[in-house]
Structures are given as structure tokens and as C-alpha cells.
Scaffold this active site. Sequence first.
Site: not given
Length: 502
Positions: A11, A105-106
Site C-alpha cells: 500500500d 496504489d495497492e
Amino acid sequence: MRTAPTILHLDMDAFFASAEQASKPSLRGKAVVVGGLGPRGVVATASYEARVFGVNSAMPMAQARRRAPNAAYLVPRFGLYRDVSEQVMGLLRALSPLVEPLSLDEAFVDLEAGGTAWDEASARLTGARLRADIRAVTGLTGSVGLAASKMLAKIASEQAKPDGLVLIEPGTERALLGPMPVRTLPGVGPATGDHLRRAGITTVEELAEAGEDELVRLLGKAHGHALFAMALAHDERPVVAERETKSVSVEDTYDVDIHDRVRVGLEVQRLADRCVRRLRRAGLSGRTIVLKVRRYDFSTLTRSETLRGPTDDPGVVREAAARLLEGVDTTGGVRLLGVGVTGLADYTQEDLFAQAQAAAAGEPAAEEHAADEPAEAAAADGETVPAERRWPSGHDVRHAEFGHGWVQGSGLGRVTVRFETPYSGPGRVRTFRTDDARLEPADPLPLVERRPEDAGGLPTGPGPSVSAVGTRGPGPGDQVSSDPASRPKSRSGGGGDATSSP
């Protein structure tokens, strides 16, 4: 469940805001809020410095401004974020063929499938190297969780934030989960959490003690079974490399309700064009066109039309969306419009008859209509009026004399620009007329400067890790700590690695 912590969850830390801070030296270490800046805008991401004041994602922007009036408020630059995301996902795919992106983003990674981790020591080393590689390639930080299941790896990465690594040792899962609130588990939202609280269940340990039958009675068969299994730390979900895209859509919320029917129609056409561009970037086409209209009273209507075959033709999508709009009453005003395409395919069934008609009429090909924005309304005498130049806060510009900079703000015919780059110190501020011919929009610069000897570039796809080839090894933040990671969320960095213990 596995017996080794080989599921990794990454993350990126405050991704949008961190990218803006890396791009703008004058904002580093300061409160930054990224999102819609209009009166109906919401926060997309807040930097850790802004979170100290209680600003969080999904918060109304007006509330954020009250809590942090001195923060920098910026319009998102999704092009930059996508570029950085592609670099990060390339590093993940170098570790394993099984990478499951959840957002820009993950992502989850199955390290065992890539042969990069098979026990606790190798998993920890891989996680530390990944964090170093991300910093070297993007200049940003990411938090890593390692565990034997997806659920636990995600919980570990939350504990690692910001800029840390947490590994949950197999055998310690129940003790770790027990005191955590039930909202920690996937699928427990506010409504389910309140329902459980009224039943006297507030922690994961109490959830397990309630028993499967009681949870099924409270929540229903499917949800009850799933939550009981998770309370016992059982999660057999595999990492899935590719997720099928079910729809492509775009929508806009307007600061002031739109009442003019002609303006509504123009907005729908603009959204249809944006939707098609997104569709084409993904190499897809679709059969069903969907129109979404949220009216002044918050009532939301959706209308759809299914075509004879899949298309990625902007003209076809525009016409279908316009037909759908004809059946919607917008008299009281419109606050949100959206256009989407479902029934996706990776091919297009061309409308040969329509193409032949267009050729006979001498009309341009569909691709020629794919401009970024439609022309604005014409003046009363029929002549086209150039659209007013817009300067969104935070976006990149270039001045013929002063070089690269970014917009600090604009209004009343003026635009204020700070001239600096990701590789410079804080720059000077100057103000210009919004129609200054020497000032032009510009593309974002890479967050990490590339030297001439780096012409080959750092890896963004399969290949050896950056640290493995000697570009960068684990830094001070990668040292192992024997303490559980329980860091304050307000920090912007400096976290280390930790192994959870009950």
C-alpha cells in the site's frame, strides 16, 4: 491456509499527496490535500501532515478546509499517478506472475508463485528490497504487509503505515486478531459493525466466541459463515493475477446545478468522448451504453441502451447517450452526469453501413472526433469563441522565460505559478495574466531524475530487482525491530520493519 508468510500486500503511503510533495519541493513536509476543489468536492488523499488536523479521504472538501485552512489544496493529476503506478506494478511483477492490483496504489503479490519467498526470512528480505526499489524508482514510500493470507497481509500493511514492513508469523494470527475491532475484517462496514455492536460484539475475539450459528442468525448464511471463518484467521482466497473489467465509465459533479438543457447535452457528449478514450486505452469495446443523472434533489436515474454489437466508436456512444438523455427530465437542475459502457469485449463489431454513409457524406473518421474537449458554444453571430484557458491548482506549466512550474492558484484573470521541479529546491512565485502567450500547460516531470548513464532506465517490468543489481540496497528504514509496529498515523515516514507478536 499457507504455513509461510508468502502473501505480500503493498500500500503506497498517501499516494496522490506523496506524489505531489515529491514533485513540488516547496510542499515537502507540509499539509497537502488532493481532490475536487469545488464546493461539492471530496478529499481523494491527504498527506500525513494534513491528517494531523483530522483531514481524511472521502471527507467533503469544505470540511477539510475548515480543519486545515493553511494546507495546499490541489487538483489530482491522474496521468502522473498512473505513470508512477505502472512503475510500481512493474516492480511487483518482477517478483511474481501473480500480482492482483486493487487500485493505482495497492496490490497483492503471491511471492511463493514467483519463487522469491518460501519462508519467513526470504519473505522479509524480499519485502525490504521491494521497499528500497520503490523508493529508488519513484522517490516514494510504500508500506508492506507479509502473512499467510490476503486478509492478514492487508492488516499487516495497515499496521506498517507509514513507510514500514510488518510480518505476521504463522501461528500468531488468532492472538493478533483477537483484540482488534470487528471493523478490521473485510466486509464489515458501518452498518454491519453497528448491528454487531447492538448484539454486544465489538472485537474479533467476541466474534469468534459468538459462534457460527449465532453469526448466521444475525447476519445471514453467507455473511455469517464468511465472518466466522475470518475471525478464526481462515482466508483461502488466492491472489488473482487478472480481474475482468466489467464496465468503463466517467462522471462529473458540478459545483452549481446545470439547468440549461443545451449545456446538459454538451456535457453528456463530452463525457461520452472521455469514456470512449478510456475504453480504447484499455483495448476494449462494449455493447451497452449507460447514462447516469443525479438531479437537484439527489434523486439518481440510470438509463441504458444495448447495441447490436460492441463498439468503441465515439459517434455511436455519443448518439446513444443523447437518445437516453431525451427520456430524462432535467427541469429542476442536474448536479451529476455520467456515461458508461458495459458488456465489454476485446474486439469491435464495426458498423459497416454507418461507415459507408459517413464516407459518402464526406464526414471525417471517428478518430478525428476524439479531441480532449468539445468546442465551446459559438457566439451569437455564429463565430467560434475560443474557450477560456483554465489553470487547475497543482497542474504543470512551462513559461518561455522561467521554465517549468506549477499552478498555485488562479482567478480574476490572473494565474500564480511557482517555478520549481522535483529536482530543485523551493522555487520563486510569479503571477501572470491567464491569457499570457508565454505560459503553456506542460506534462509532469518524472519524480526521480534520470542521469545520462541511466539511459536504460530502472526496471518497470520483469527482471532483477533494483537492489539486487546494486543500485540501492535496504536503507536504515529497513532494519528489523523486535517491537510490534504501532506507529502514529500522523508521521510522514521513518517507519521500520517489525514482526507482530501477540
